[in-house]
Motif scaffolding. Structure first.
Motif, short mmCIF file in Angstrom:
data_model
loop_
_atom_site.label_atom_id
_atom_site.label_comp_id
_atom_site.label_asym_id
_atom_site.label_seq_id
_atom_site.Cartn_x
_atom_site.Cartn_y
_atom_site.Cartn_z
N ILE A 93 0.83 -1.21 0.00
CA ILE A 93 0.00 0.00 0.00
C ILE A 93 0.87 1.25 0.00
N VAL A 94 2.01 1.17 0.67
CA VAL A 94 2.89 2.34 0.77
C VAL A 94 3.37 2.79 -0.61
N SER A 95 3.85 1.84 -1.40
CA SER A 95 4.31 2.20 -2.74
C SER A 95 3.15 2.59 -3.63
N ALA A 96 1.99 1.97 -3.42
CA ALA A 96 0.80 2.31 -4.22
C ALA A 96 0.37 3.75 -3.97
N LEU A 97 0.51 4.22 -2.75
CA LEU A 97 0.14 5.60 -2.43
C LEU A 97 1.06 6.60 -3.11
N ALA A 98 2.25 6.17 -3.49
CA ALA A 98 3.21 7.06 -4.14
C ALA A 98 3.24 6.85 -5.65
N SER A 99 2.35 6.03 -6.17
CA SER A 99 2.38 5.68 -7.59
C SER A 99 1.11 6.13 -8.29
N PRO A 100 1.18 6.40 -9.59
CA PRO A 100 -0.05 6.66 -10.35
C PRO A 100 -0.86 5.38 -10.45
N GLY A 101 -2.17 5.54 -10.46
CA GLY A 101 -3.04 4.38 -10.55
C GLY A 101 -3.55 4.16 -11.95
N ASP A 102 -4.44 3.20 -12.07
CA ASP A 102 -5.05 2.87 -13.37
C ASP A 102 -6.34 3.68 -13.54
N PRO A 103 -6.45 4.44 -14.63
CA PRO A 103 -7.69 5.18 -14.88
C PRO A 103 -8.73 4.29 -15.55
N GLY A 104 -9.96 4.78 -15.56
CA GLY A 104 -11.00 4.12 -16.33
C GLY A 104 -11.66 2.93 -15.69
N LEU A 105 -11.30 2.59 -14.45
CA LEU A 105 -11.93 1.47 -13.78
C LEU A 105 -13.29 1.90 -13.22
N PRO A 106 -14.23 0.97 -13.09
CA PRO A 106 -15.54 1.34 -12.53
C PRO A 106 -15.40 1.78 -11.08
N PRO A 107 -16.31 2.63 -10.60
CA PRO A 107 -16.21 3.09 -9.21
C PRO A 107 -16.50 1.98 -8.22
N VAL A 108 -16.12 2.22 -6.99
CA VAL A 108 -16.37 1.30 -5.89
C VAL A 108 -17.54 1.85 -5.07
N ILE A 109 -18.47 0.98 -4.71
CA ILE A 109 -19.62 1.38 -3.90
C ILE A 109 -19.40 0.86 -2.49
N LEU A 110 -19.23 1.77 -1.55
CA LEU A 110 -18.95 1.42 -0.16
C LEU A 110 -20.19 1.69 0.68
N VAL A 111 -20.59 0.72 1.49
CA VAL A 111 -21.75 0.86 2.37
C VAL A 111 -21.28 0.65 3.80
N CYS A 112 -21.44 1.66 4.64
CA CYS A 112 -20.99 1.54 6.03
C CYS A 112 -21.85 0.52 6.77
N ALA A 113 -21.19 -0.48 7.34
CA ALA A 113 -21.88 -1.53 8.11
C ALA A 113 -21.07 -1.86 9.36
N HIS A 114 -20.51 -0.82 9.97
CA HIS A 114 -19.56 -0.98 11.07
C HIS A 114 -20.32 -1.03 12.40
N GLY A 115 -20.87 -2.19 12.72
CA GLY A 115 -21.70 -2.33 13.89
C GLY A 115 -20.97 -2.09 15.20
N GLN A 116 -19.68 -2.42 15.29
CA GLN A 116 -18.93 -2.19 16.51
C GLN A 116 -18.71 -0.70 16.76
N HIS A 117 -18.77 0.09 15.70
CA HIS A 117 -18.67 1.55 15.89
C HIS A 117 -20.01 2.13 16.26
N ASP A 118 -21.07 1.73 15.55
CA ASP A 118 -22.42 2.17 15.85
C ASP A 118 -23.40 1.13 15.31
N ALA A 119 -24.27 0.63 16.16
CA ALA A 119 -25.18 -0.44 15.77
C ALA A 119 -26.07 -0.03 14.61
N CYS A 120 -26.43 1.26 14.53
CA CYS A 120 -27.31 1.73 13.44
C CYS A 120 -26.70 1.43 12.07
N CYS A 121 -25.38 1.53 11.98
CA CYS A 121 -24.72 1.32 10.70
C CYS A 121 -24.87 -0.12 10.23
N ALA A 122 -24.81 -1.06 11.16
CA ALA A 122 -24.97 -2.46 10.79
C ALA A 122 -26.43 -2.79 10.51
#
Length: 290
Positions: A93-122
């Motif tokens: 990850i360290v080298s990836a943060l310092a490197s150019p990435g690949d363009p044109g990839l589909p987006p990532v859909i993130l859904v918060c489900a962190h129940g240990q942080h807050d039960a509502c999210c899960a």
């Protein structure tokens, strides 16, 4: 809800199939040196580290994934993906943060489900994650805390940098479907992560006034704040209005319990639009919608 997207242009995603501690990556029992390297590199890039996993039954075998997602400008999105089995593999990850990435990839859909942080999210997030993964199985991940637990279920489209909140299974599918088609609606929009909170709220007001638009169809060109009053100038691409002035009033909400786990009541600043008007130039306004 408008104006509450957490700022950020770079995301580090780390697939972790075990239990997520309340503080996410910081609480994982990993090699201390590797962990410190990843945290330091992420901080240097102002990147946010999120734990992720696929919705549904947890897969136990095989390597896990990591990714660095970067929003470099309008339509300029880059991603780098890797895999890990041993803690030291995360050093990639360290080298990836310092490197150019690949363009044109589909987006990532993130859904918060962190129940240990807050039960509502899960409770609210997991049904949304399942509904979205049935439609877009390769794009959807559950993720750790993204902020704004009171708006669960929350979804973040990265590296676009778009926050949605107050979703359920049905509304999440229609909302994300419209987003992927280049039609962002105001209804469940919390904001864009490359804008300041009052700018986010102004843009949500514009979308509510003039209808859905693409992620980069509008651009904030001027932001003036004095006390509780804000004036935001926004320019649009055809067929949207060319110049729009939005005035907002900032106010602090009464004390209330902001999250399921909150031990004390809290208060937040909200931005209420008082005027949305088009103009022929940045200085002269007309066609008010107060």
């Amino acid at each position: 809800m408008a104006g509450t997207a957490s700022p950020g242009l770079v995301w580090v995603l780390i697939e972790y199939r075990g239990a997520w501690p309340p503080n996410g990556f910081d609480g994982l029992d990993l090699d201390p040196e590797v962990k410190a390297l990843v945290v330091s590199a992420a901080r240097a890039e102002h990147a946010r580290i999120l734990l992720v996993r696929r919705p549904g039954p947890r897969r136990r075998l095989g390597p896990s994934s990591w990714a660095v997602l970067r929003h470099q400008g309008p339509g300029m999105y880059q991603q780098l993906w890797g895999g890990w089995e041993k803690d030291e593999d995360l050093a990639g990850i360290v080298s990836a943060l310092a490197s150019p990435g690949d363009p044109g990839l589909p987006p990532v859909i993130l859904v918060c489900a962190h129940g240990q942080h807050d039960a509502c999210c899960a409770v609210r997030g997991r049904p949304v994650g399942r509904a979205l993964s049935e439609r877009w199985p390769e794009l959807v991940w559950e993720c750790s805390h993204v902020g704004g637990d009171r708006f669960a279920a929350n979804a973040v489209i990265a590296p676009d940098g778009v926050y949605y909140g107050g979703l359920d299974a049905e509304s999440s599918v229609t909302t994300i479907e419209a987003h992927l088609a280049g039609r962002i609606h105001a209804g469940f929009l919390r904001g864009y992560t490359d804008l300041l909170p009052p700018e986010q709220a102004a843009l949500v007001a514009v979308l509510g006034r003039f209808g859905p638009a693409g992620r980069h169809d509008y651009e904030v060109t001027e932001t003036l704040g004095e006390g509780e009053h804000w004036r935001i100038h926004i320019i649009g691409r055809p067929p949207h209005p060319a110049h729009i002035d939005v005035e907002l009033r900032a106010r602090r909400t009464p004390l209330r319990q902001l999250t399921c786990r909150a031990l004390a009541e809290g208060s937040v600043v909200v931005y209420e639009p008082t005027s949305v008007r088009t103009s022929s130039s940045p200085q002269r306004g007309s066609e008010s919608s107060d």
